[in-house]
Design a protein around this motif. Sequence first.
Motif, mmCIF file in Angstrom:
data_model
loop_
_atom_site.group_PDB
_atom_site.id
_atom_site.type_symbol
_atom_site.label_atom_id
_atom_site.label_comp_id
_atom_site.label_asym_id
_atom_site.label_seq_id
_atom_site.Cartn_x
_atom_site.Cartn_y
_atom_site.Cartn_z
ATOM 1 N N GLU A 24 0.837 -0.994 -0.009
ATOM 2 C CA GLU A 24 -0.010 0.035 -0.119
ATOM 3 C C GLU A 24 0.689 1.269 -0.004
ATOM 4 N N ILE A 25 0.351 2.320 -0.642
ATOM 5 C CA ILE A 25 0.804 3.453 -0.457
ATOM 6 C C ILE A 25 -0.172 4.658 -0.385
ATOM 7 N N VAL A 26 0.354 5.773 0.333
ATOM 8 C CA VAL A 26 -0.544 6.764 0.503
ATOM 9 C C VAL A 26 -0.238 8.188 -0.370
ATOM 10 N N ILE A 27 -0.850 8.764 -1.179
ATOM 11 C CA ILE A 27 -0.548 9.689 -1.769
ATOM 12 C C ILE A 27 -1.498 10.873 -1.446
ATOM 13 N N THR A 28 -0.835 12.184 -1.273
ATOM 14 C CA THR A 28 -1.573 13.613 -0.958
ATOM 15 C C THR A 28 -1.941 14.345 -2.316
ATOM 16 N N THR A 29 -3.244 14.279 -2.506
ATOM 17 C CA THR A 29 -3.564 14.992 -3.726
ATOM 18 C C THR A 29 -3.233 16.415 -3.680
ATOM 19 N N GLU A 30 -3.191 17.203 -4.740
ATOM 20 C CA GLU A 30 -2.753 18.676 -4.938
ATOM 21 C C GLU A 30 -3.844 19.181 -5.169
ATOM 22 N N GLU A 31 -4.775 19.724 -4.414
ATOM 23 C CA GLU A 31 -6.259 20.433 -4.853
ATOM 24 C C GLU A 31 -6.449 21.365 -3.607
ATOM 25 N N PRO A 32 -7.317 22.091 -3.735
ATOM 26 C CA PRO A 32 -7.922 22.953 -2.514
ATOM 27 C C PRO A 32 -7.974 22.556 -1.427
ATOM 28 N N TYR A 33 -8.578 21.288 -1.389
ATOM 29 C CA TYR A 33 -8.872 20.327 -0.219
ATOM 30 C C TYR A 33 -7.919 19.149 -0.200
ATOM 31 N N PRO A 34 -6.837 19.125 -0.294
ATOM 32 C CA PRO A 34 -5.723 17.995 -0.430
ATOM 33 C C PRO A 34 -6.450 16.731 0.436
ATOM 34 N N GLN A 35 -6.218 15.505 -0.342
ATOM 35 C CA GLN A 35 -6.914 14.244 0.267
ATOM 36 C C GLN A 35 -5.770 13.557 0.424
ATOM 37 N N ASN A 36 -5.638 12.560 1.631
ATOM 38 C CA ASN A 36 -4.525 11.510 1.646
ATOM 39 C C ASN A 36 -5.366 10.199 1.328
ATOM 40 N N VAL A 37 -4.806 9.525 0.176
ATOM 41 C CA VAL A 37 -5.477 8.515 -0.495
ATOM 42 C C VAL A 37 -4.601 7.103 -0.417
ATOM 43 N N LEU A 38 -5.171 6.036 0.285
ATOM 44 C CA LEU A 38 -4.677 4.850 0.298
ATOM 45 C C LEU A 38 -4.884 4.153 -1.094
ATOM 46 N N ILE A 39 -3.702 3.811 -1.468
ATOM 47 C CA ILE A 39 -3.987 2.739 -2.890
ATOM 48 C C ILE A 39 -3.246 1.534 -2.682
ATOM 49 N N GLU A 40 -3.705 0.549 -3.064
ATOM 50 C CA GLU A 40 -3.058 -0.957 -2.954
ATOM 51 C C GLU A 40 -2.608 -1.361 -4.216
ATOM 52 N N PHE A 41 -1.426 -1.927 -4.287
ATOM 53 C CA PHE A 41 -0.751 -2.754 -5.419
ATOM 54 C C PHE A 41 -0.950 -4.354 -5.011
ATOM 55 N N ILE A 42 -1.455 -4.923 -5.956
ATOM 56 C CA ILE A 42 -1.693 -6.421 -5.531
ATOM 57 C C ILE A 42 -0.771 -7.391 -6.595
ATOM 58 N N GLN A 43 -0.428 -8.456 -6.055
ATOM 59 C CA GLN A 43 0.242 -9.521 -6.945
ATOM 60 C C GLN A 43 1.723 -8.927 -7.456
ATOM 61 N N ASP A 44 1.676 -9.061 -8.904
ATOM 62 C CA ASP A 44 2.841 -8.541 -9.434
ATOM 63 C C ASP A 44 2.863 -7.127 -9.614
ATOM 64 N N LYS A 45 1.834 -6.421 -9.547
ATOM 65 C CA LYS A 45 1.911 -4.797 -9.544
ATOM 66 C C LYS A 45 2.636 -4.212 -8.357
ATOM 67 N N VAL A 46 2.861 -5.018 -7.213
ATOM 68 C CA VAL A 46 3.508 -4.491 -6.234
ATOM 69 C C VAL A 46 5.002 -4.169 -6.540
ATOM 70 N N ASP A 47 5.577 -4.659 -7.753
ATOM 71 C CA ASP A 47 7.035 -4.334 -8.164
ATOM 72 C C ASP A 47 6.880 -2.899 -8.833
#
Length: 116
Positions: A24-47
Amino acid sequence: MEIIGIVKKLFNVQKFDSGFQKREIVITTEEPYPQNVLIEFIQDKVDLLENIKPKDKIKIFINIRGREWTNSEGIVKYFNSIQGWKIEDPTGTSNRTSSKNRSSSLSSDDFDDLPF
């Protein structure tokens, strides 16, 4: 769909006895109201996350997944997840791809191994 943001946190790879793995990774969006979004990568996408570091600005291509689950008391609950499948530099100047450089398609079998 895609989301652009600054990497806030990278979690370690989680491996399960079934062979399923995710990171999993958390990215913070760049907008007037930034959001911390959790995104998961599974199986071979982990790479895809191998060369990503905190504070990198990246574009992640995502799919939104939904899942229905019935608990032991018969109550139905719903869960959502955001899964990443491709990462690019947001300027479009370079692509980040899996070091194994192989394509994959996700089937319903991939989601049957989810640990919840």
